[in-house]
Design a protein around this motif. Structure first.
Motif, PDB file in Angstrom:
ATOM      1  N   GLU A  34      52.208  40.048  38.183  1.00 54.21           N
ATOM      2  CA  GLU A  34      52.143  40.692  36.723  1.00 54.21           C
ATOM      3  C   GLU A  34      51.035  40.382  35.550  1.00 54.21           C
ATOM      4  OE1 GLU A  34      57.218  41.125  36.481  1.00 54.21           O
ATOM      5  OE2 GLU A  34      56.225  39.073  35.956  1.00 54.21           O
ATOM      6  N   GLY A  35      50.618  39.097  35.986  1.00 54.15           N
ATOM      7  CA  GLY A  35      49.442  38.663  35.137  1.00 54.15           C
ATOM      8  C   GLY A  35      48.198  39.561  35.245  1.00 54.15           C
ATOM      9  N   TYR A  36      48.031  39.995  36.525  1.00 57.42           N
ATOM     10  CA  TYR A  36      46.836  40.706  36.998  1.00 57.42           C
ATOM     11  C   TYR A  36      47.077  42.333  36.411  1.00 57.42           C
ATOM     12  CZ  TYR A  36      43.987  37.809  39.706  1.00 57.42           C
ATOM     13  OH  TYR A  36      43.353  36.479  39.916  1.00 57.42           O
ATOM     14  N   VAL A  37      48.222  42.571  36.391  1.00 59.41           N
ATOM     15  CA  VAL A  37      48.717  43.937  35.624  1.00 59.41           C
ATOM     16  C   VAL A  37      48.276  43.958  34.431  1.00 59.41           C
ATOM     17  CG1 VAL A  37      50.238  45.833  35.192  1.00 59.41           C
ATOM     18  CG2 VAL A  37      50.139  44.708  37.437  1.00 59.41           C
ATOM     19  N   GLU A  38      48.481  43.120  33.465  1.00 64.18           N
ATOM     20  CA  GLU A  38      48.270  42.569  31.982  1.00 64.18           C
ATOM     21  C   GLU A  38      46.753  42.729  31.939  1.00 64.18           C
ATOM     22  OE1 GLU A  38      49.314  42.991  28.465  1.00 64.18           O
ATOM     23  OE2 GLU A  38      50.685  42.978  29.833  1.00 64.18           O
ATOM     24  N   VAL A  39      45.979  41.998  32.614  1.00 66.16           N
ATOM     25  CA  VAL A  39      44.661  41.973  32.766  1.00 66.16           C
ATOM     26  C   VAL A  39      43.833  43.360  32.880  1.00 66.16           C
ATOM     27  CG1 VAL A  39      42.426  41.023  33.921  1.00 66.16           C
ATOM     28  CG2 VAL A  39      44.285  39.452  33.393  1.00 66.16           C
ATOM     29  N   GLY A  40      44.472  44.054  33.735  1.00 71.06           N
ATOM     30  CA  GLY A  40      44.106  45.333  34.120  1.00 71.06           C
ATOM     31  C   GLY A  40      43.996  46.232  33.038  1.00 71.06           C
ATOM     32  N   LEU A  41      45.242  46.131  32.327  1.00 76.35           N
ATOM     33  CA  LEU A  41      45.392  47.005  31.097  1.00 76.35           C
ATOM     34  C   LEU A  41      44.352  46.481  29.876  1.00 76.35           C
ATOM     35  CD1 LEU A  41      49.433  46.938  31.053  1.00 76.35           C
ATOM     36  CD2 LEU A  41      47.904  49.099  31.388  1.00 76.35           C
ATOM     37  N   GLN A  42      44.406  45.268  29.731  1.00 77.65           N
ATOM     38  CA  GLN A  42      43.498  44.852  28.697  1.00 77.65           C
ATOM     39  C   GLN A  42      41.987  45.210  29.120  1.00 77.65           C
ATOM     40  OE1 GLN A  42      44.223  40.463  28.661  1.00 77.65           O
ATOM     41  NE2 GLN A  42      46.015  40.932  27.780  1.00 77.65           N
ATOM     42  N   GLU A  43      41.579  45.378  30.241  1.00 76.66           N
ATOM     43  CA  GLU A  43      40.273  45.784  30.698  1.00 76.66           C
ATOM     44  C   GLU A  43      40.061  47.065  30.549  1.00 76.66           C
ATOM     45  OE1 GLU A  43      40.398  43.761  34.899  1.00 76.66           O
ATOM     46  OE2 GLU A  43      38.883  42.457  34.176  1.00 76.66           O
ATOM     47  N   GLY A  44      40.914  47.834  30.339  1.00 73.78           N
ATOM     48  CA  GLY A  44      40.721  49.393  30.277  1.00 73.78           C
ATOM     49  C   GLY A  44      41.116  50.113  31.348  1.00 73.78           C
TER      50      GLY A  44
ATOM     51  N   LEU B 211      57.172  47.057  41.162  1.00 74.47           N
ATOM     52  CA  LEU B 211      56.839  48.301  41.522  1.00 74.47           C
ATOM     53  C   LEU B 211      55.496  48.671  42.247  1.00 74.47           C
ATOM     54  CD1 LEU B 211      58.579  50.535  38.883  1.00 74.47           C
ATOM     55  CD2 LEU B 211      59.310  50.213  41.206  1.00 74.47           C
ATOM     56  N   PRO B 212      55.230  49.302  43.233  1.00 76.59           N
ATOM     57  CA  PRO B 212      53.828  49.800  43.557  1.00 76.59           C
ATOM     58  C   PRO B 212      53.148  50.204  42.700  1.00 76.59           C
ATOM     59  CG  PRO B 212      55.541  50.603  45.422  1.00 76.59           C
ATOM     60  CD  PRO B 212      56.409  49.961  44.226  1.00 76.59           C
ATOM     61  N   THR B 213      51.978  49.896  42.242  1.00 75.99           N
ATOM     62  CA  THR B 213      51.232  50.048  40.981  1.00 75.99           C
ATOM     63  C   THR B 213      49.697  50.613  41.216  1.00 75.99           C
ATOM     64  OG1 THR B 213      52.438  48.388  39.891  1.00 75.99           O
ATOM     65  CG2 THR B 213      50.202  48.880  38.985  1.00 75.99           C
ATOM     66  N   ILE B 214      49.329  51.474  40.592  1.00 74.81           N
ATOM     67  CA  ILE B 214      48.200  52.340  40.758  1.00 74.81           C
ATOM     68  C   ILE B 214      47.513  52.281  39.287  1.00 74.81           C
ATOM     69  CG2 ILE B 214      46.773  54.062  41.471  1.00 74.81           C
ATOM     70  CD1 ILE B 214      48.843  54.802  43.511  1.00 74.81           C
ATOM     71  N   PHE B 215      46.140  51.685  39.538  1.00 77.02           N
ATOM     72  CA  PHE B 215      45.200  51.782  38.253  1.00 77.02           C
ATOM     73  C   PHE B 215      44.075  52.611  38.585  1.00 77.02           C
ATOM     74  CE2 PHE B 215      46.657  47.446  36.882  1.00 77.02           C
ATOM     75  CZ  PHE B 215      47.140  47.712  35.637  1.00 77.02           C
ATOM     76  N   THR B 216      43.859  53.734  37.807  1.00 78.04           N
ATOM     77  CA  THR B 216      42.276  54.576  37.795  1.00 78.04           C
ATOM     78  C   THR B 216      41.416  53.965  36.845  1.00 78.04           C
ATOM     79  OG1 THR B 216      43.252  56.266  36.584  1.00 78.04           O
ATOM     80  CG2 THR B 216      43.595  56.431  38.921  1.00 78.04           C
ATOM     81  N   ASN B 217      40.231  54.774  36.806  1.00 75.08           N
ATOM     82  CA  ASN B 217      39.126  54.237  35.915  1.00 75.08           C
ATOM     83  C   ASN B 217      38.841  52.958  36.029  1.00 75.08           C
ATOM     84  OD1 ASN B 217      39.354  56.918  34.839  1.00 75.08           O
ATOM     85  ND2 ASN B 217      39.979  56.346  32.779  1.00 75.08           N
TER      86      ASN B 217
ATOM     87  N   GLN C 261      37.628  42.665  41.301  1.00 73.63           N
ATOM     88  CA  GLN C 261      36.888  41.500  42.060  1.00 73.63           C
ATOM     89  C   GLN C 261      37.920  40.752  42.478  1.00 73.63           C
ATOM     90  OE1 GLN C 261      33.728  41.076  42.429  1.00 73.63           O
ATOM     91  NE2 GLN C 261      33.315  43.080  41.569  1.00 73.63           N
ATOM     92  N   GLU C 262      39.181  40.469  41.869  1.00 74.30           N
ATOM     93  CA  GLU C 262      39.921  38.973  42.433  1.00 74.30           C
ATOM     94  C   GLU C 262      41.259  39.718  43.231  1.00 74.30           C
ATOM     95  OE1 GLU C 262      40.881  36.782  38.844  1.00 74.30           O
ATOM     96  OE2 GLU C 262      38.886  37.128  38.177  1.00 74.30           O
ATOM     97  N   GLU C 263      41.651  38.580  44.089  1.00 79.11           N
ATOM     98  CA  GLU C 263      42.715  39.043  45.057  1.00 79.11           C
ATOM     99  C   GLU C 263      43.925  39.033  44.221  1.00 79.11           C
ATOM    100  OE1 GLU C 263      43.823  36.172  48.157  1.00 79.11           O
ATOM    101  OE2 GLU C 263      43.796  37.858  49.671  1.00 79.11           O
ATOM    102  N   VAL C 264      44.700  40.238  44.214  1.00 80.67           N
ATOM    103  CA  VAL C 264      45.947  40.041  43.621  1.00 80.67           C
ATOM    104  C   VAL C 264      47.084  39.612  44.397  1.00 80.67           C
ATOM    105  CG1 VAL C 264      47.468  41.368  42.269  1.00 80.67           C
ATOM    106  CG2 VAL C 264      45.287  41.601  41.861  1.00 80.67           C
ATOM    107  N   PHE C 265      46.749  40.137  45.818  1.00 78.63           N
ATOM    108  CA  PHE C 265      47.842  39.880  46.769  1.00 78.63           C
ATOM    109  C   PHE C 265      49.479  40.471  46.278  1.00 78.63           C
ATOM    110  CE2 PHE C 265      49.520  36.869  50.188  1.00 78.63           C
ATOM    111  CZ  PHE C 265      48.243  37.325  50.979  1.00 78.63           C
ATOM    112  N   GLY C 266      49.352  41.532  45.922  1.00 85.11           N
ATOM    113  CA  GLY C 266      50.719  42.323  45.669  1.00 85.11           C
ATOM    114  C   GLY C 266      50.273  43.584  45.619  1.00 85.11           C
ATOM    115  N   PRO C 267      51.283  44.484  45.345  1.00 87.83           N
ATOM    116  CA  PRO C 267      51.329  45.869  45.388  1.00 87.83           C
ATOM    117  C   PRO C 267      50.571  46.674  44.084  1.00 87.83           C
ATOM    118  CG  PRO C 267      53.350  45.399  44.658  1.00 87.83           C
ATOM    119  CD  PRO C 267      52.690  44.208  44.735  1.00 87.83           C
TER     120      PRO C 267
END
Ligand SMILES: NC(=O)c1ccc[n+]([C@@H]2O[C@H](COP(=O)([O-])OP(=O)(O)OC[C@H]3O[C@@H](n4cnc5c(N)ncnc54)[C@H](O)[C@@H]3O)[C@@H](O)[C@H]2O)c1
Ligand SMILES: C[N+](C)(C)CC=O
Length: 489
Positions: free
Chosen positions: A335-345, A367-373, A382-388
């Protein structure tokens, strides 16, 4: 279920009498209580392995006999497949179908190394010195410390146990403290198969206690570790106490490259499996999708549609396609990584939260999650999330995608999808990774070596080279016509 450790041929509780409760990640129920060892227990196990190795009987046992014992273990694993698979699913949450497939793989690993046990009879080489012979022989290293993670508990242990036994070493295994059940069961099978007392020892407990002792103890000759990069660095430093041999199987941030000329439906299906298999908790998960710009929108649309259909649930239900994450802590990390992804744009196109279904609330689901852009500079790339969690980047040329694919500290695995086989082979050659798949994702088997480039680690498991990791190489030179050299007149 109450489970103990196996030291010097005896099932024992921890010296401290401490125990740990093992939790089912699907519903947080306690499924077992196991002994919780510490440094003292680890020291005892290492001493047993040291004494047994130094007595020399196991290493001197004819290699074919050792091979027979290792083969027998493989057979017993097949006999106990359903029970082992059940324990693995209880412990990890993975689907029972995955666990059964793991057990098949695991028995094959024991069969493969059983077959290798007696195949190396040494090698005579041409000596450049007249009246001499030169022979290269392989010998067991000695006492092996083996530390394994929670995502493939028995499979990762098998990759270490089978070659160590087949090549005549003694060992101490420390499985992940979260998922010890199948390791305990397999040590029962070792007894049945006739592994002699003191050869294989099992210590349960935390990494900072049992694992650290294995890495530091000067009676251990080799430390073989599978797990996270930061733990790997600690182990590498700790192993310097006696310059023990080190093998590290660490994480990955694995690119999945899809060219526009790939079979579209196959590539979509494989991209889905690459990242979301076992809820993304796979070292070689294809968590970085690099898709050629001209097909990006269509590809992402198809992927999102399929992603929404992934059925999360109880690993024992036949309809379940993906289980929970391993723990509350691990889900918080994802969840922390998903938050980071959102902050990174990065743009969240699907997932990004826990499921809201009532029946999943007791488990550590995400939930299985996808980020574009996404771009190379982002931490989620860059970092291993080790999740979906999948990141999607685009490219317009082969050179660009190779540069992007190689642009992380990791080098475990990667894949390329294209109908142009010359292009595929060229990309495969230029990827700095231990495994490259062409028009496929995930296959691994006992015959082929597994391991990382760069900070994904060093050393190899499986294959002939995975057997050799557990041996020292000795050169035996013989003067067949000894005479004085008269160097000192
Ligand atoms: N390369 C591969 O083949 C492969 C396979 C599976 C998993 N992995 C990696 O494993 C990681 C996930 O597993 P994890 O969370 O269990 O990893 P982890 O590093 O947290 O733990 C792995 C093992 O190390 C032990 N440990 C922890 N601290 C220790 C210390 N100070 N000294 C000695 N041992 C210690 C743990 O108890 C556990 O048994 C991911 O990074 C994944 O990519 C790699
Ligand atoms: C090595 N493998 C792919 C079996 C498990 C990685 O986490």
């Amino acid at each position: 279920m109450r489970l103990n450790m196996f030291i010097n041929g005896e099932w024992v509780s921890a010296i401290s009498n401490k125990t740990r409760e093992i939790i089912n990640p699907f519903n947080q129920e306690v499924i077992a209580t196991v002994a919780e060892g510490n440094r003292e227990d680890a020291t005892l196990a290492i001493a047993a392995a040291r004494k047994t190795f130094d007595e020399g009987t196991w290493a001197a046992t004819p290699a074919s006999e050792r091979g027979e014992i290792v083969r027998k273990i493989g057979e017993l694993i097949l006999q106990e497949k359903e029970e082992l698979a059940r324990l693995e699913t209880l412990d990890t949450g993975k689907t029972i179908e995955e666990s059964r497939a793991d057990m098949d793989d695991i028995s094959n690993v024991f069969f493969y190394f059983a077959g290798l046990a007696d195949k190396d009879g040494g090698e005579l080489i041409e000596s450049p010195i007249p009246n001499s012979t030169s022979k290269i022989v392989r010998e067991p290293i000695g006492v092996c410390g083996q530390i394994t993670p929670w995502n493939y508990p028995l499979l990762q242990a098998a990759w270490k146990l089978a070659p160590a036994l087949a090549s005549g070493n003694t060992l101490v295994l420390k499985p992940s403290e979260i998922t010890p059940l199948t390791s305990v069961k397999v040590f029962e099978l070792f007894e049945q198969a006739g592994v002699p007392k003191g050869v294989a020892n099992l210590v349960l407990g935390a990494g900072a206690e049992v694992g650290a002792e294995l890495a530091e103890n000067t009676d251990v000759d080799l430390i073989s570790f599978t797990g996270g990069i930061e733990t790997g660095k600690t182990i590498m430093q700790a192993a310097s106490t006696n310059v023990k041999k080190v093998a590290l199987e660490l994480g990955g941030k694995n690119p999945n490259i899809v060219f526009a000329d790939a079979d579209f439906d196959v590539a979509v299906d494989q991209a889905l499996n690459a990242v979301f298999f076992h809820a993304g908790q796979v070292c070689s998960a294809g968590s970085r999708l690099l898709v050629e710009e001209s097909i990006h929108d269509e590809f992402v649309d198809a992927l999102v549609k399929r992603t929404k259909q992934i059925k999360l649930g109880n690993g024992f239900d036949d309809s379940t396609q993906s289980g929970p994450l391993i723990s509350a802590e691990h889900r918080a990390k994802v969840e922390g990584y998903v938050e980071v992804g959102l902050q990174e744009g990065a743009q969240l196109v699907v997932g990004g939260s826990r499921p809201d279904k009532a029946e999943l609330q007791d488990g550590f689901f995400y939930l299985p999650t996808i980020f574009t852009n996404c771009t190379s500079e982002m931490r989620i790339v860059q970092e291993e999330v080790f999740g979906p969690v999948l990141t999607v980047e685009t490219f317009t040329s082969k050179d660009e995608v190779i540069k992007k694919a190689n642009d992380t500290i990791y080098g475990l695995a990667g894949a390329v999808f294209t109908s142009d086989i010359d292009k595929a082979e060229d990309v495969a050659r230029q990827l700095r990774m231990g495994t490259v798949w062409i028009n496929d994702f995930h296959p691994y088997f006992a015959q082929a070596p597994w391991g990382g480039y760069k900070q994904s680690g060093f050393g190899r498991e499986l294959g002939k080279v995975g057997f050799e990791e557990y041996t020292e190489v000795k050169h035996v030179y013989r003067n067949t016509k000894p005479e004085a050299v008269h160097w000192f007149k």
